[in-house]
Design a protein around this motif. Structure first.
Motif, PDB file in Angstrom:
ATOM      1  N   THR A 239       3.262   5.039   4.684  1.00  0.00           N
ATOM      2  CA  THR A 239       2.393   6.124   5.146  1.00  0.00           C
ATOM      3  C   THR A 239       0.993   5.945   4.587  1.00  0.00           C
ATOM      4  OG1 THR A 239       4.254   7.642   5.344  1.00  0.00           O
ATOM      5  CG2 THR A 239       2.066   8.624   5.184  1.00  0.00           C
ATOM      6  N   MET A 240       0.896   5.560   3.318  1.00  0.00           N
ATOM      7  CA  MET A 240      -0.419   5.297   2.728  1.00  0.00           C
ATOM      8  C   MET A 240      -1.115   4.146   3.452  1.00  0.00           C
ATOM      9  SD  MET A 240      -1.385   7.449   0.562  1.00  0.00           S
ATOM     10  CE  MET A 240      -2.833   6.514   0.116  1.00  0.00           C
ATOM     11  N   ASP A 241      -0.359   3.112   3.835  1.00  0.00           N
ATOM     12  CA  ASP A 241      -0.947   2.027   4.624  1.00  0.00           C
ATOM     13  C   ASP A 241      -1.566   2.571   5.903  1.00  0.00           C
ATOM     14  OD1 ASP A 241      -0.378  -0.040   2.936  1.00  0.00           O
ATOM     15  OD2 ASP A 241       1.285  -0.835   4.106  1.00  0.00           O
ATOM     16  N   LEU A 242      -0.823   3.442   6.585  1.00  0.00           N
ATOM     17  CA  LEU A 242      -1.333   4.021   7.837  1.00  0.00           C
ATOM     18  C   LEU A 242      -2.580   4.872   7.599  1.00  0.00           C
ATOM     19  CD1 LEU A 242       1.972   4.997   9.645  1.00  0.00           C
ATOM     20  CD2 LEU A 242       0.267   3.337  10.422  1.00  0.00           C
ATOM     21  N   ILE A 243      -2.580   5.634   6.521  1.00  0.00           N
ATOM     22  CA  ILE A 243      -3.734   6.488   6.222  1.00  0.00           C
ATOM     23  C   ILE A 243      -4.954   5.641   5.878  1.00  0.00           C
ATOM     24  CG2 ILE A 243      -4.670   8.174   4.586  1.00  0.00           C
ATOM     25  CD1 ILE A 243      -1.784   9.351   4.465  1.00  0.00           C
ATOM     26  N   VAL A 244      -4.777   4.692   4.955  1.00  0.00           N
ATOM     27  CA  VAL A 244      -5.914   3.862   4.525  1.00  0.00           C
ATOM     28  C   VAL A 244      -6.376   2.964   5.662  1.00  0.00           C
ATOM     29  CG1 VAL A 244      -6.666   2.053   2.928  1.00  0.00           C
ATOM     30  CG2 VAL A 244      -5.263   3.935   2.095  1.00  0.00           C
TER      31      VAL A 244
ATOM     32  N   CYS B 228      -6.400   5.496   9.549  1.00  0.00           N
ATOM     33  CA  CYS B 228      -7.275   6.677   9.596  1.00  0.00           C
ATOM     34  C   CYS B 228      -8.661   6.413   9.021  1.00  0.00           C
ATOM     35  CB  CYS B 228      -6.634   7.842   8.845  1.00  0.00           C
ATOM     36  SG  CYS B 228      -5.073   8.387   9.540  1.00  0.00           S
ATOM     37  N   PHE B 229      -8.728   5.666   7.931  1.00  0.00           N
ATOM     38  CA  PHE B 229     -10.006   5.479   7.245  1.00  0.00           C
ATOM     39  C   PHE B 229     -10.604   4.089   7.431  1.00  0.00           C
ATOM     40  CE2 PHE B 229      -8.041   8.910   4.745  1.00  0.00           C
ATOM     41  CZ  PHE B 229      -9.043   9.858   4.880  1.00  0.00           C
TER      42      PHE B 229
ATOM     43  N   GLN C 135      -7.388  -2.129   0.988  1.00  0.00           N
ATOM     44  CA  GLN C 135      -6.598  -1.957  -0.227  1.00  0.00           C
ATOM     45  C   GLN C 135      -6.119  -3.318  -0.705  1.00  0.00           C
ATOM     46  OE1 GLN C 135      -3.034   0.345   0.757  1.00  0.00           O
ATOM     47  NE2 GLN C 135      -3.442  -0.125   2.886  1.00  0.00           N
TER      48      GLN C 135
ATOM     49  N   TYR D 114      -4.700  -3.372   9.284  1.00  0.00           N
ATOM     50  CA  TYR D 114      -4.637  -3.123   7.847  1.00  0.00           C
ATOM     51  C   TYR D 114      -5.493  -4.182   7.167  1.00  0.00           C
ATOM     52  CZ  TYR D 114      -0.472  -0.589   9.330  1.00  0.00           C
ATOM     53  OH  TYR D 114       0.400   0.252   9.964  1.00  0.00           O
TER      54      TYR D 114
END
Length: 145
Positions: free
Chosen positions: A41-46, A49-50, A54, A91
């Motif tokens: 989920t953090m992968d999808l957000i970073v 979305c943004f 990372q 990503y």
């Protein structure tokens, strides 16, 4: 010794505002097996979305098999950002693996924190990873359970 490890982590209070590109959020990836869905989920957000960047964790399922050509970059003496596309989401990863002490040492040698490349730092080794931050580039640790 432990207190010194956290000396360059900034507080989350309103009196200490977040400064983008200077302060770096550090996502404490506690354990791959228990937080796999949170990490993805953090992968999808970073990434989704943004459009952020990372560091790469070698055990991260999205690109850990080497087929995307990024494994050899983990041995490079230079920092690189690699885009990995999965299910139409891009990503961006810096070629730093913080899931080992050798990776953290390499990150320190390449000065990844002050490079300006990281939007979010993923780190399972909280004490050792916290030592990468400096007074000029502080960390802002968070975890999701």
């Amino acid at each position: 010794e432990l207190q010194g490890a956290y000396a360059n982590l900034a507080s989350m209070s309103d009196d200490d505002p977040y400064i983008p590109k200077v302060d770096i959020p550090m996502f404490w990836t506690i354990d791959y097996y228990t937080t796999m869905h949170v990490t993805l989920t953090m992968d999808l957000i970073v990434g989704g979305c943004f459009d952020g960047t990372q560091n790469r964790l070698h055990y991260r399922g999205i690109n850990s098999d080497g087929d995307d050509g990024t494994d050899e970059l983990l041995e490079s003496n230079e920092l690189h950002v690699t885009a990995v596309v999965n299910n139409d989401v891009t990503y961006n990863y810096v070629n730093i693996d913080l899931s080992s002490l050798d990776g953290i040492s390499r990150a320190k040698d390449l000065d990844v924190i002050s490079s300006g490349l990281l939007t979010v730092m993923n780190n399972p080794l909280i004490v050792e990873g916290s030592r990468l931050f400096t007074p000029q580039n502080r960390g802002r640790m968070f975890a999701v359970f």
